[in-house]
Enzyme design. Sequence first.
Site, short mmCIF file in Angstrom:
data_model
loop_
_atom_site.label_atom_id
_atom_site.label_comp_id
_atom_site.label_asym_id
_atom_site.label_seq_id
_atom_site.Cartn_x
_atom_site.Cartn_y
_atom_site.Cartn_z
N HIS A 1 4.43 -1.53 -28.45
CA HIS A 1 3.54 -1.14 -29.43
C HIS A 1 2.46 -2.43 -29.62
O HIS A 1 1.60 -2.24 -30.40
CB HIS A 1 4.13 -0.64 -30.82
CG HIS A 1 4.96 -1.85 -31.48
ND1 HIS A 1 6.30 -1.86 -31.44
CD2 HIS A 1 4.49 -2.67 -32.31
CE1 HIS A 1 6.46 -2.86 -32.17
NE2 HIS A 1 5.65 -3.36 -32.81
N SER B 1 6.79 -8.74 -34.33
CA SER B 1 7.01 -7.90 -33.12
C SER B 1 6.96 -8.44 -31.65
O SER B 1 5.94 -9.19 -31.39
CB SER B 1 6.12 -6.57 -33.01
OG SER B 1 6.46 -5.89 -34.08
N ASP C 1 10.42 0.59 -26.20
CA ASP C 1 9.40 -0.30 -27.02
C ASP C 1 9.33 -1.82 -26.05
O ASP C 1 9.35 -2.86 -27.01
CB ASP C 1 9.72 -0.34 -28.35
CG ASP C 1 8.36 -0.86 -29.20
OD1 ASP C 1 7.32 -0.88 -28.46
OD2 ASP C 1 8.67 -1.28 -30.19
#
Length: 274
Positions: A116, A224, A146
């Site tokens: 993402h 992230s 992911d």
Amino acid sequence: MKRMFAIPCLASLVGAGIAVAVIAAAGGLDNTQQSITTVQATPIAPSNASQQVRGLTPHEVYVRDAPGVVFVTSTIVQRSESPFNLFGGGETQRRGVATGSGIVIDRRGTILTNWHVVENAIKVTVSLEKGKTVNASVVGKDPSNDLAVLRVQPDGLALKPLTLGNSAGVQVGDPVYAIGNPFDLERTLTTGVISALQRQITAPNGFTINNVLQTDAPINPGNSGGALLNTQGQVIGINDSIESPIAGNVGVGFAIPVNVVKQMLGSLEGGANQ
């Protein structure tokens, strides 16, 4: 209401988008015979816990591993149908920037991050130590977990690969360190523990990711793709998302277990497109 947030920092597009050393004390037993001779019993053997390798301090982990955590910047374009085109077929484009983190896997220029962070990117750059920024290519992706693999040209770069550990032995209460780039603040270290195991989160494509690690080490937008490390400085997870009513850290963060990463890494490096 609880909400799950993937945690890249977004700008101009969709908003902003412990060491434990276990030591067992071994005592001695004194027995006295008669009143004139003292016989000392054999000392109790040290327990296995006392033979464990001493964990690193947060500072030691930071010095050793922070150079292996990079700053990822993605230029993103989102396309949508224009409501102002009366004849149909009109399309509008919005461009913005997403920032996140990544970890160096090897000296060949392989970098792991979250999908993402780079999804819909038309350009990706990676910032290393001392402000050096280079272009990166997305060479593999696994939206269902992911995960994404980037590649940079390694010539002239002082790449510091991180050691991938084993998430199978992780237990609730284990101390952990998180290193990433929250809110564009490069190479930030936070500390906490493993709060729970076998959590489930939703991947960008709607698939369920199982056996996720939960931690209270503060992670925020921009973390992230960063590293969740054990007290030996080994990567045990890739920081992914948070659950929060305020789109900020409230002590409930999630990381993809590194064993999932290791299972997928070969196909990802080979350009898997799942």
